[in-house]
Motif scaffolding. Structure first.
Motif, PDB file in Angstrom:
ATOM      1  N   UNK A   2      -2.283  91.809 -77.250  1.00 48.24           N
ATOM      2  CA  UNK A   2      -0.930  91.411 -76.844  1.00 48.24           C
ATOM      3  C   UNK A   2      -0.800  89.888 -76.818  1.00 48.24           C
ATOM      4  N   UNK A   3      -1.809  89.229 -76.249  1.00 45.83           N
ATOM      5  CA  UNK A   3      -1.827  87.765 -76.207  1.00 45.83           C
ATOM      6  C   UNK A   3      -1.747  87.197 -77.622  1.00 45.83           C
ATOM      7  N   UNK A   4      -2.532  87.772 -78.531  1.00 43.18           N
ATOM      8  CA  UNK A   4      -2.541  87.292 -79.917  1.00 43.18           C
ATOM      9  C   UNK A   4      -1.175  87.468 -80.570  1.00 43.18           C
ATOM     10  N   UNK A   5      -0.429  88.473 -80.094  1.00 37.25           N
ATOM     11  CA  UNK A   5       0.925  88.694 -80.638  1.00 37.25           C
ATOM     12  C   UNK A   5       1.963  87.945 -79.805  1.00 37.25           C
ATOM     13  N   UNK A   6       1.488  87.084 -78.912  1.00 39.95           N
ATOM     14  CA  UNK A   6       2.356  86.198 -78.139  1.00 39.95           C
ATOM     15  C   UNK A   6       3.301  86.949 -77.194  1.00 39.95           C
ATOM     16  N   UNK A   7       2.855  88.091 -76.709  1.00 45.25           N
ATOM     17  CA  UNK A   7       3.646  88.871 -75.755  1.00 45.25           C
ATOM     18  C   UNK A   7       3.289  88.410 -74.336  1.00 45.25           C
ATOM     19  N   UNK A   8       4.315  88.066 -73.551  1.00 43.05           N
ATOM     20  CA  UNK A   8       4.080  87.422 -72.252  1.00 43.05           C
ATOM     21  C   UNK A   8       4.019  88.405 -71.082  1.00 43.05           C
ATOM     22  N   UNK A   9       4.885  89.418 -71.146  1.00 40.98           N
ATOM     23  CA  UNK A   9       4.969  90.374 -70.036  1.00 40.98           C
ATOM     24  C   UNK A   9       4.898  91.775 -70.581  1.00 40.98           C
ATOM     25  N   UNK A  10       4.379  92.681 -69.766  1.00 42.91           N
ATOM     26  CA  UNK A  10       4.369  94.085 -70.188  1.00 42.91           C
ATOM     27  C   UNK A  10       4.446  94.975 -68.953  1.00 42.91           C
ATOM     28  N   UNK A  11       5.223  96.037 -69.044  1.00 42.26           N
ATOM     29  CA  UNK A  11       5.313  96.985 -67.934  1.00 42.26           C
ATOM     30  C   UNK A  11       4.168  97.991 -68.046  1.00 42.26           C
TER      31      UNK A  11
END
Lengths: 210, 210
Positions: A25-34
């Motif tokens: 997720x970090x590598x895909x630049x996603x900041x938040x996740x439920x």
């Protein structure tokens, strides 16, 4: 125990998987996740995820979800990735040499300082820049190089004897690839990678599916 | 499903361990063993052992215990060891080559027929007598050589794509060493060996023990 409560092995075994997915997720630049979204990609239920992470203090915020970067680093810390480890590989056969060549461990902070073997023919050979040394000198090497983890790649018949040598020289963590279960004192941790058992699980499932 | 009832994964994962311990008993020429004695050496409770083995029809006799040889062969058969398997290794890096070199698989009836890679520099190189071939030709090779199992040793980023190529060419069983979870159709079985996850479990336990 660092004041930690006892966490079940089932939870502990899921943590590295969380860590791996959070890195994606970090590598895909996603900041938040439920927990619901995390559930969709990782395959555990959302309530399982919340329960697992609550064991370590709970990282989520109601209505906001998890901060991916924070959760990634916190789980890394729980797993011990906030420090680096010095390791040795004992048994410099094919598997031992392959593991010495596996640079992913280095990147994660696991530094292989030497391989050890009993076969004089391989003494002095280097895998990358890691030398194969004489097993007779493993004791002083462990002490001088502050070795944390021994990676055991001997054959089945030598494994117990070698484990005892390592333990008597202060090793408290053994990553065991030998196809046998080691008997060690209570303060020594062992994690097994039993390849043949994994392969037989596959054949069972494959045959059952036919 | 061969008319078998659905057995839980927990039981299935214990079977290879029974098989390994029974082999040790056979090697020591032990003919019979009670569930209590088996419990002492293997570490599961006697009732767990009886329950596990009852899933497959129950091999023991009251007051007699288990016939070690019979139980060893029956569990081997359940695990699919009554036949041999043709395998290929995909990804001829260090780990793929180490597995090709690992003669224990051969002894258990798993024959590595070829390695495959995309790097032309390694085409034609032999590990023991097993050749590294061009991934472009994996499809015909699978068909002509009746390959049962693919051992996936690519890096993480190629793993899903490679798995899809294998599946589209008829592979139904993948032993996955790539550090990722594969998405495959329901009739394909995957068994993962996630080495980094195993290592992180060890560091967690090691740090908790300090």
């Amino acid at each position: 125990m660092n004041g930690r409560t006892k966490i079940s092995m089932a939870v502990i075994r899921r943590l590295p998987k969380y860590h791996r997915y959070l890195k994606d997720l970090l590598d895909r630049d996603i900041k938040r996740i439920s927990s619901k979204e995390l559930s969709d990609i990782i395959g555990f239920t959302a309530s399982q995820i919340r329960q697992d992470l609550n064991n370590f203090g709970g990282f989520g915020q109601q209505g906001y979800g998890y901060n991916v970067e924070e959760l990634y680093y916190e789980i890394g810390k729980i797993l011990g990735l906030d420090k680096t480890y010095n390791t040795i590989i004992v048994g410099a056969g094919n598997l031992g040499q392959a593991l010495a060549n596996y640079t992913n461990f280095d990147k994660s902070g696991f530094h292989v300082k030497a391989l050890f073997d009993i076969n004089p023919k391989v003494f002095g050979i280097k895998i990358r820049d890691i030398e194969i040394k004489d097993m007779d000198y493993v004791g002083p090497f462990i002490k001088e190089n502050d070795i944390d983890i021994a990676i055991l790649c001997t054959n089945k018949d030598s494994a117990q004897e070698v484990a005892e040598i390592l333990v008597s020289n202060g090793i408290k963590a053994i990553w065991n690839f030998a196809p046998t279960d080691l008997r060690v004192p209570d303060d020594v941790v062992v994690e097994n990678v039993h390849l043949v058992e994994s392969l037989l699980t596959l054949t069972y499932l494959y045959r059952s599916d036919e």
